[in-house]
Write an enzyme that holds these catalytic residues in place. Structure first.
Site, PDB file in Angstrom:
ATOM      1  N   HIS A  69     -23.979 -49.747   5.100  1.00  0.00           N
ATOM      2  CA  HIS A  69     -22.602 -49.404   5.461  1.00  0.00           C
ATOM      3  C   HIS A  69     -21.589 -50.355   4.843  1.00  0.00           C
ATOM      4  CE1 HIS A  69     -24.287 -46.526   8.182  1.00  0.00           C
ATOM      5  NE2 HIS A  69     -23.111 -46.227   8.701  1.00  0.00           N
ATOM      6  N   ASP A 123     -27.706 -44.788  14.586  1.00  0.00           N
ATOM      7  CA  ASP A 123     -26.722 -44.094  13.758  1.00  0.00           C
ATOM      8  C   ASP A 123     -26.781 -42.617  14.136  1.00  0.00           C
ATOM      9  OD1 ASP A 123     -25.034 -44.619  11.022  1.00  0.00           O
ATOM     10  OD2 ASP A 123     -25.738 -42.557  11.247  1.00  0.00           O
ATOM     11  N   ARG A 383     -17.924 -35.919   7.814  1.00  0.00           N
ATOM     12  CA  ARG A 383     -16.843 -36.124   8.786  1.00  0.00           C
ATOM     13  C   ARG A 383     -15.500 -36.247   8.082  1.00  0.00           C
ATOM     14  NH1 ARG A 383     -20.295 -40.223  12.574  1.00  0.00           N
ATOM     15  NH2 ARG A 383     -21.192 -38.535  13.784  1.00  0.00           N
ATOM     16  N   SER A 539     -19.615 -41.030  15.950  1.00  0.00           N
ATOM     17  CA  SER A 539     -20.578 -42.098  15.693  1.00  0.00           C
ATOM     18  C   SER A 539     -21.347 -42.562  16.924  1.00  0.00           C
ATOM     19  CB  SER A 539     -19.774 -43.261  15.112  1.00  0.00           C
ATOM     20  OG  SER A 539     -20.336 -44.486  15.435  1.00  0.00           O
ATOM     21  N   ARG A 541     -21.758 -45.743  17.373  1.00  0.00           N
ATOM     22  CA  ARG A 541     -21.401 -47.165  17.502  1.00  0.00           C
ATOM     23  C   ARG A 541     -21.161 -47.552  18.960  1.00  0.00           C
ATOM     24  NH1 ARG A 541     -15.938 -45.886  14.143  1.00  0.00           N
ATOM     25  NH2 ARG A 541     -17.580 -44.941  12.880  1.00  0.00           N
TER      26      ARG A 541
END
Ligand code: MIC
Ligand code: SF4
Length: 649
Positions: A69, A123, A383, A539, A541
């Protein structure tokens, strides 16, 4: 369970991995995890969590740490993250895929994925592995750390949807158009709580990378996962990867029962594109004919396989990128790049004037290539959430490689079917394989000696207090429907390097929506957030829960939640509550004060929690769908506290 006649493939894999709970839709189940993957942006926290568990090694069959990333290295933080990830992987028995080796999902499919196994990844696009018949699920870093420790992964038993594919795709129509068509029909929230299982005669017409494009973007439906059977096409792919021993045939029983069935005739699908700024805002490319395009980005875990880049190269052969278009390529993996180079195709891409980037996520996560003001960017990504590209009012369109390349050549949207004869891409019998950028862990007896290197930016996750008996809080922010984790905790070149430092990254919570948010939260000693439908989509995250937790957020009140974010909120002790009466959503406003009294007892006793809106002198009811286990997690102040308490007991 026994009521079912035949079993779907999903059902079979879950059944084989079930360690807790009943397989009834919506009921919480615990499944054994065979493999895990992490990437750098979520991995640093995941390994810090794992380290704090005190185990000598991971207990999975295979765990892999990828760096894909954030490789810009504009400051020391990034390089520090990489060396931490490399040393911590060696210490705990994890394979390490070095920066530049490729995007986690693409590399995992090529080198590690095994049909029939479970894969948990930090992820959201982990379901890419469903392209070879894995049950692959995205989760927060803490869930992945717990799975690395050998504990089950808990999730609500999903509904299983059969997607029957018929017919064959027409020239210039590809897998991206299939998933865009499904997005058009199902929407970005239609797949919540579901697994999409593909079947029917159309399956065999799709190569593994095409299947992986579809399962990858099943995430955009909100789905828990997506899966294809493991058949002769899968066998040929694994054989070409010199991994035939990992193949096994897998499919549903002919009389398998499903919770829902969808039919899709591949031959009727036409080239599609998702318009700004949601992946389900889908329209036919022909309807945009002539619209000027300024930037084209090819890449991402959705569309940068060998098949995709060979298609790109063949379409560009002898052509030039339009002079007013900036066209970039970020190949999915070093293997893809090596193979298109060996096939002689890379030169057609270079000759056409494409700008070559690293084999990483790159522009997909806002690491460079922010579009210019007012310009249109066409990307083969998954996205197009507003601002994700780095430009606040961006205009990002999602398309197939075929459509994107046509736009790059002509400088405007063109129906790719007008390009002439479509190239036919065949997959290689054997790929050029070079695992030189994958570092296996040392043998167990040598691991203890590995020194884990932690630079100054790497800080442990803060831990929350147990849930108080009562609390009085202010609505710090009210937002609308489909709020993404990019809104809550933005990424991009400036903020991604802060992923290992929660106190600092928390300054950016909701920064694109309300730049004063984090300051206000700290000044007021915390508060609550009010959201609409599908709050937290996108996401995995966990920073989108962890950083608000650090700011003192006690609860999020929404009309509905996206799965992974909901799970992350629970893991970090934030109450995710759903309005019983959605009219209450309309009436609550920023600045309202809510009194949650006796909330611990309320939580234990039922599914409904009542709070008093002090500023409006009335009560509001909320529902939660927490399992008994999750109630205990919330009461303890999060999964880390809960796990510690259990260990002490
Ligand atoms: C994304 O596509 O949004 C990401 C960046 O890959 C995230 C993970 C992250 O935020 O680190 C995801 O999809 O889970
Ligand atoms: Fe990377 Fe983009 Fe895929 Fe996320 S969606 S893993 S940022 S390529």
């Amino acid at each position: 369970m026994s009521k079912r006649k035949g079993k779907s493939l999903t059902w079979k894999i879950i059944e084989q991995h079930l360690v807790d709970g009943k397989m009834e839709p919506g009921q919480e189940i615990g499944i054994r995890i065979d493999q895990t993957l992490t990437q750098d942006a979520t991995g640093t926290m995941a390994y810090l969590h794992f380290e704090s568990m005190g185990l000598p090694s991971v207990k999975t069959k295979r765990s892999v740490s990828y760096v894909d990333h954030n490789t810009l290295q504009t400051g020391f933080m990034n390089a520090d993250d990489h060396i931490f990830l490399q040393t911590v992987a060696a210490r705990f028995g994890v394979y390490f895929s070095r920066p530049g080796n490729g995007i986690c999902h693409q590399v995992h499919l090529e080198r590690f994925g095994v049909p029939g196994m479970t894969l948990l990844g930090s992820d959201s696009h982990t379901p890419t592995g469903g392209g070879i018949g894995m049950l692959a699920i995205g989760a927060g870093g803490l869930d992945v750390a717990v799975a690395m420790g050998g504990a089950p992964f808990y999730l609500p038993m999903p509904k299983i949807v059969k997607v029957v594919l018929k017919g064959k795709l027409q020239p210039f129509v590809s897998a991206k158009d299939v998933i865009l068509e499904l997005l058009r029909r199902i929407s970005v929230k239609g797949g919540v709580g579901k697994i999409y299982e593909y079947s029917g005669p159309g399956v065999k017409t799709l190569s593994v990378p095409e299947r992986a494009t579809i399962t990858n973007m099943g995430t955009e439906l909100g789905a828990t996962s997506s899966i294809f059977p493991s058949d002769e096409v899968t066998r040929a792919f694994l054989k070409a990867q010199k991994r035939l021993k990992d193949w096994r045939p897998l499919s549903a029983d002919p009389d398998a029962e499903y919770d829902e069935v969808i039919e899709l005739d591949l031959s009727t699908i036409e080239p599609l594109v998702a318009q700004p700024s949601l992946p389900d805002n889908v329209i036919e490319v022909r309807k945009l004919k002539g619209l000027k395009v300024n930037q084209v980005c090819i890449g991402s875990c959705t569309n940068s396989s060998y098949r995709d880049l060979m298609m790109m190269a063949r379409l560009l052969k002898g052509k030039k990128i339009h002079p007013e278009v900036s066209c970039t390529l970020s190949p999915g993996s070093r293997q893809v790049l090596q193979n298109i180079e060996r096939a002689g195709a890379l030169r057609w891409i270079i000759d056409a004037g494409v700008r070559l980037l690293e084999c990483t996520c790159g522009p997909c996560i806002g690491m460079g290539q922010t579009p210019g003001t007012g310009s249109i960017s066409v990307r083969t990504f998954n996205r197009n959430f507003k601002g994700r590209s780095g430009l606040k009012d961006d205009r990002v369109y999602l398309a197939s490689v075929e459509t994107a390349v046509a736009a790059a050549i002509y400088g405007k949207f063109v129906d790719p079917r007008t390009l002439g004869k479509a190239p036919r891409i065949t997959m290689p019998q054997v790929f050029t394989i070079d695992d030189g950028m994958i570092i296996p862990p040392p043998p167990p007896r040598k691991r203890k000696k590995v020194k884990v290197i932690k630079g100054p930016n790497i800080k442990y996750a803060p831990v929350k207090e147990p849930l108080p008996e009562s609390f009085m809080v202010e609505v710090l922010l009210k937002v609308g429907d489909n709020i993404t984790t990019d809104h809550i905790m933005p990424a991009g070149a400036k903020i991604l390097p802060l992923r290992s430092n929660i106190p600092v990254i928390s300054e950016y919570v909701f920064s694109g929506v309300d730049p004063e948010f984090s300051k206000r939260a700290l000044q007021k000693g915390g508060g609550i957030i009010v959201g609409g439908e599908n709050y937290g989509q996108g996401s995995s995250r966990e920073h989108a829960a962890l950083a608000p937790m650090y700011l003192g957020i006690k609860a999020v009140l929404a009309r509905s939640f996206a799965r992974i974010h909901w799970q992350n909120l629970v893991n970090f002790g934030i109450l995710p509550l759903v309005f019983v009466d959605s009219a209450d959503y309309e009436q609550l406003k920023q600045g309202d004060i809510l009194d949650f009294s006796d909330v611990r007892r309320q939580l234990l006793e039922g599914d409904v929690i009542t709070a008093k809106v002090v500023t409006q002198n009335r009560t509001v009811q909320f529902q939660h769908s927490l399992s008994e286990r999750q109630k205990q997690i919330i009461l303890a102040g999060g999964l880390l506290n809960y796990t510690r308490q259990k260990a002490i007991k």
